[in-house]
Design a protein around this motif. Structure first.
Motif, PDB file in Angstrom:
ATOM      1  N   LYS A 110       0.275  -1.019  -0.180  1.00 37.33           N
ATOM      2  CA  LYS A 110      -0.332  -0.052  -0.089  1.00 37.33           C
ATOM      3  C   LYS A 110       0.723   1.782  -0.200  1.00 37.33           C
ATOM      4  N   LEU A 111       1.101   1.570  -0.818  1.00 36.66           N
ATOM      5  CA  LEU A 111       2.489   2.851  -1.240  1.00 36.66           C
ATOM      6  C   LEU A 111       1.518   3.759  -0.674  1.00 36.66           C
ATOM      7  N   LEU A 112       0.668   4.365  -1.193  1.00 33.70           N
ATOM      8  CA  LEU A 112       0.053   6.109  -1.142  1.00 33.70           C
ATOM      9  C   LEU A 112       0.051   5.810   0.375  1.00 33.70           C
ATOM     10  N   GLN A 113      -0.255   5.028   0.676  1.00 36.38           N
ATOM     11  CA  GLN A 113      -0.359   5.155   2.623  1.00 36.38           C
ATOM     12  C   GLN A 113       0.810   4.846   3.148  1.00 36.38           C
ATOM     13  N   LEU A 114       2.485   4.194   2.461  1.00 37.26           N
ATOM     14  CA  LEU A 114       3.387   4.175   2.882  1.00 37.26           C
ATOM     15  C   LEU A 114       3.787   5.498   3.032  1.00 37.26           C
ATOM     16  N   LYS A 115       3.638   6.780   2.112  1.00 32.71           N
ATOM     17  CA  LYS A 115       4.184   7.928   1.571  1.00 32.71           C
ATOM     18  C   LYS A 115       3.414   8.589   2.422  1.00 32.71           C
ATOM     19  N   GLU A 116       2.209   8.384   3.653  1.00 31.52           N
ATOM     20  CA  GLU A 116       1.861   9.221   4.631  1.00 31.52           C
ATOM     21  C   GLU A 116       2.298   9.139   5.921  1.00 31.52           C
ATOM     22  N   THR A 117       2.572   7.811   5.759  1.00 30.00           N
ATOM     23  CA  THR A 117       3.594   7.397   6.841  1.00 30.00           C
ATOM     24  C   THR A 117       5.375   8.442   7.295  1.00 30.00           C
ATOM     25  N   PHE A 118       5.998   8.538   5.804  1.00 35.77           N
ATOM     26  CA  PHE A 118       6.603   9.179   6.071  1.00 35.77           C
ATOM     27  C   PHE A 118       6.551  10.925   5.864  1.00 35.77           C
ATOM     28  N   ARG A 119       5.749  11.533   5.364  1.00 38.69           N
ATOM     29  CA  ARG A 119       5.200  12.341   5.856  1.00 38.69           C
ATOM     30  C   ARG A 119       5.058  12.478   7.178  1.00 38.69           C
ATOM     31  N   PHE A 120       4.261  12.254   8.133  1.00 36.09           N
ATOM     32  CA  PHE A 120       2.893  11.936   9.303  1.00 36.09           C
ATOM     33  C   PHE A 120       5.342  12.157   9.991  1.00 36.09           C
ATOM     34  N   LYS A 121       6.135  11.341  10.083  1.00 36.77           N
ATOM     35  CA  LYS A 121       7.406  11.496  10.689  1.00 36.77           C
ATOM     36  C   LYS A 121       8.071  12.487  10.021  1.00 36.77           C
ATOM     37  N   LEU A 122       8.157  12.976   8.737  1.00 35.42           N
ATOM     38  CA  LEU A 122       8.842  14.494   8.518  1.00 35.42           C
ATOM     39  C   LEU A 122       8.084  15.439   9.296  1.00 35.42           C
ATOM     40  N   SER A 123       6.796  15.408   9.809  1.00 30.02           N
ATOM     41  CA  SER A 123       5.913  16.823  10.618  1.00 30.02           C
ATOM     42  C   SER A 123       6.384  16.440  11.933  1.00 30.02           C
ATOM     43  N   ILE A 124       6.370  15.603  12.706  1.00 29.77           N
ATOM     44  CA  ILE A 124       7.080  15.558  13.518  1.00 29.77           C
ATOM     45  C   ILE A 124       8.357  15.536  14.225  1.00 29.77           C
ATOM     46  N   ALA A 125       8.962  15.816  13.148  1.00 32.69           N
ATOM     47  CA  ALA A 125      10.461  15.720  13.237  1.00 32.69           C
ATOM     48  C   ALA A 125      10.341  18.093  12.332  1.00 32.69           C
ATOM     49  N   ILE A 126       9.419  18.520  12.746  1.00 36.06           N
ATOM     50  CA  ILE A 126       9.858  19.404  12.208  1.00 36.06           C
ATOM     51  C   ILE A 126       9.217  20.329  13.547  1.00 36.06           C
ATOM     52  N   VAL A 127       8.433  19.619  14.273  1.00 38.80           N
ATOM     53  CA  VAL A 127       7.588  20.568  15.408  1.00 38.80           C
ATOM     54  C   VAL A 127       8.165  20.344  16.488  1.00 38.80           C
ATOM     55  N   MET A 149      19.292  20.146  15.719  1.00 40.75           N
ATOM     56  CA  MET A 149      17.800  19.486  16.325  1.00 40.75           C
ATOM     57  C   MET A 149      17.410  19.806  14.722  1.00 40.75           C
ATOM     58  N   LEU A 150      17.365  20.512  14.599  1.00 42.15           N
ATOM     59  CA  LEU A 150      16.683  20.218  12.789  1.00 42.15           C
ATOM     60  C   LEU A 150      17.174  18.979  11.944  1.00 42.15           C
ATOM     61  N   PRO A 151      18.331  19.534  11.581  1.00 40.43           N
ATOM     62  CA  PRO A 151      18.890  18.422  10.625  1.00 40.43           C
ATOM     63  C   PRO A 151      18.896  16.678  11.470  1.00 40.43           C
ATOM     64  N   MET A 152      18.868  16.438  13.004  1.00 45.22           N
ATOM     65  CA  MET A 152      19.077  15.195  13.396  1.00 45.22           C
ATOM     66  C   MET A 152      17.639  14.415  13.413  1.00 45.22           C
ATOM     67  N   THR A 153      16.366  15.575  13.787  1.00 48.75           N
ATOM     68  CA  THR A 153      15.350  14.903  13.669  1.00 48.75           C
ATOM     69  C   THR A 153      14.260  14.392  12.079  1.00 48.75           C
ATOM     70  N   LEU A 154      15.184  15.454  11.064  1.00 47.17           N
ATOM     71  CA  LEU A 154      15.050  14.736   9.943  1.00 47.17           C
ATOM     72  C   LEU A 154      15.742  13.889   9.574  1.00 47.17           C
ATOM     73  N   SER A 155      16.711  14.161  10.038  1.00 44.41           N
ATOM     74  CA  SER A 155      17.356  12.387   9.113  1.00 44.41           C
ATOM     75  C   SER A 155      17.213  10.610   9.671  1.00 44.41           C
ATOM     76  N   ALA A 156      16.894  11.305  11.883  1.00 42.15           N
ATOM     77  CA  ALA A 156      16.556   9.837  12.205  1.00 42.15           C
ATOM     78  C   ALA A 156      14.737  10.277  11.254  1.00 42.15           C
ATOM     79  N   ALA A 157      13.791  10.645  10.413  1.00 37.08           N
ATOM     80  CA  ALA A 157      13.126  10.610  10.019  1.00 37.08           C
ATOM     81  C   ALA A 157      12.599   9.877   8.717  1.00 37.08           C
TER      82      ALA A 157
END
Length: 463
Positions: free
Chosen positions: A83-100, A141-149
């Motif tokens: 389910k590749l569309l939902q897969l992309k959305e899980t990645f977007r969630f991680k990026l959002s978390i990293a930024i916040v 903090m920002l590059p570290m959390t984005l790298s984690a995502a």
């Protein structure tokens, strides 16, 4: 037990998936050891100051990983059932978390940094070392959390080898920058602790750039446009949040608990703070296998659950549990052997050396139990049994271990080595609780078809 090791194809794949992560974390742990060694040349108080900041970072990164782990459970399972569309959305969630989370952490460190440091130590010199380090390294903090995502998502879909190479480059750069900027070699300014902070910032920034390039080259199933980062279907967002909440609460309580341990040990003096820091840096040389176990569970169990092969996932879990325990005895022996000579590389007092040596040996004997617990923990989490992992992990920590260390540190004169021993021995009952929950089989479920209150909606999501 012997029958569990007969599947050579399975264990070959486990090693293929886990080995790059283990090697990557070995490199990271080795660099942390080198960092400690370089900073120790500035004195034990410098080690204490930097370790306090690293403990604050630990809270941020652990909470970040906890929030991302909820999405990661779905990443592995959606990848398993394509389910590749939902897969992309899980990645977007991680990026959002990293930024916040990175924004919150950077603001907190900017306005409350000195107050946070004073929680651990009242020594003005240690406080000054820590503040100098924090004022620069807070921007990591920002590059570290984005790298984690990015890196966690690649792990969950089974791409691990490129992460090893990127980590190797970042680690080598960190060592080089430390050498140049801490000591002022080859014409560079001698910055001391500030040099260590700049080295961390530069190496983390380069690591993020390399991961971004990897995302473009190998992450087609993850790639998303910047304008779509916060675009996640409400149904999946709710499902991820429901799964993530116990993980975030658990990781926050766990990281805050570990910080409380550090602060409690530090009541015995700055030597104790330095000894605990060195203990953990050296112990991480063998604790690295836990990351490999987590990745193997995500791929070999989480992916199999996503394919709806529930019995196969159960059998895979038994094999990984057995593997983690057997391999941990070897690691324990290695760590015990290291305790006899590795501390000689540090410029520390005899008291600090004896304290760290005792603690390292305690960890060496505890590794089999800790390894089994981590395998159980990741297995329960792979099937979304996150409430149980929260209760077993942070619930036990705050109802048993925290009260004990609080009493010992505030109301007794017990030496720090015995405080450490008692707290580590209290890890054992937690293993039995996790194994009991594992035997109940609540974790054996396909989350993409049966997620909490949103099961039916997820089944038909975008179909």
């Amino acid at each position: 037990m012997t029958a569990l090791f007969k599947d050579k194809v399975f264990f070959r794949r486990v090693l293929l998936v886990a080995s790059p992560i283990i090697l990557q974390q070995l490199l990271t742990s080795s660099v942390q050891l080198v960092d400690n060694l370089m900073v120790s040349s500035l004195g034990e108080l410098a080690i204490g100051g930097v370790s306090v900041i690293n403990q604050l970072y630990f809270i941020v990164i652990v909470v970040t990983f906890g929030a991302m782990a909820g999405a990661g459970i779905y990443t592995a399972q959606f990848f398993g059932n394509k389910k590749l569309l939902q897969l992309k959305e899980t990645f977007r969630f991680k990026l959002s978390i990293a930024i916040v989370l990175s924004a919150i952490a950077t603001i907190a460190f900017s306005f409350f940094g000195e107050s946070l440091i004073r929680i651990f130590t009242k020594n003005p010199t240690t406080n000054q070392w820590g503040l100098e380090y924090l004022n620069i390294a807070k921007w990591v903090m920002l590059p570290m959390t984005l790298s984690a995502a990015v890196s966690t998502s690649f792990r969950e879909i089974g791409i691990t080898k490129p992460l090893l190479y990127i980590s190797l480059i970042a680690i080598l750069l960190n060592v080089v920058f430390n050498y140049l900027l801490i000591f002022g070699n080859l014409g560079f300014p001698k910055l001391g602790v500030e040099g260590a902070a700049y080295a961390t910032l530069f190496s983390r920034g380069i690591e993020f750039v390399l991961l971004f390039v990897l995302l473009k080259l190998r992450g087609q199933v993850l790639n998303t446009k910047i304008k779509h980062v916060f675009k996640i279907s409400p149904t999946l967002l709710k499902a991820i949040i429901l799964t993530s909440i116990p993980l975030v609460i658990n990781e926050f309580l766990f990281s805050f608990g570990q910080t409380f341990f550090m602060q409690s040990y530090a009541t015995r003096g700055d030597f104790a703070l330095a000894a605990i820091t060195i203990t953990m840096a050296i112990s991480q040389l063998v604790f690295i296998t836990f990351g490999g176990i987590g990745t193997a569970v995500a791929v070999m169990i989480g992916g199999t659950l996503g394919e709806n092969k529930l019995e196969e996932a159960k059998e895979n879990s038994k094999k990984i549990l057995a593997f983690s325990v057997v391999f941990s005895f070897v690691l324990g022996a290695i760590l015990f052997g290291l305790s006899f000579f590795i501390l000689d590389i540090y410029d520390i007092s005899d008291l600090t050396r004896r304290t760290a040596q005792f603690n390292i040996r305690v960890n060496a004997f505890m590794i089999p139990m800790i390894s089994l617990y981590m395998a159980l923990f990741f297995t329960l989490r792979s099937g979304g049994d996150t409430k149980a992992t929260m209760i077993i992990d942070s619930g036990y920590l705050w109802t048993i271990q925290i009260p004990v260390v609080y009493y010992l540190s505030r109301y007794t004169s017990l030496e720090v080595i015995y405080m450490f021993l008692i707290i580590q021995l209290l890890e054992i009952p937690k293993v039995f609780l996790a194994f009991y929950r594992y035997r109940k089989d609540f974790w054996i479920k396909n989350l993409s078809h049966a997620n909490l209150q949103n099961a039916e909606k997820l089944m038909h999501l975008n179909e």
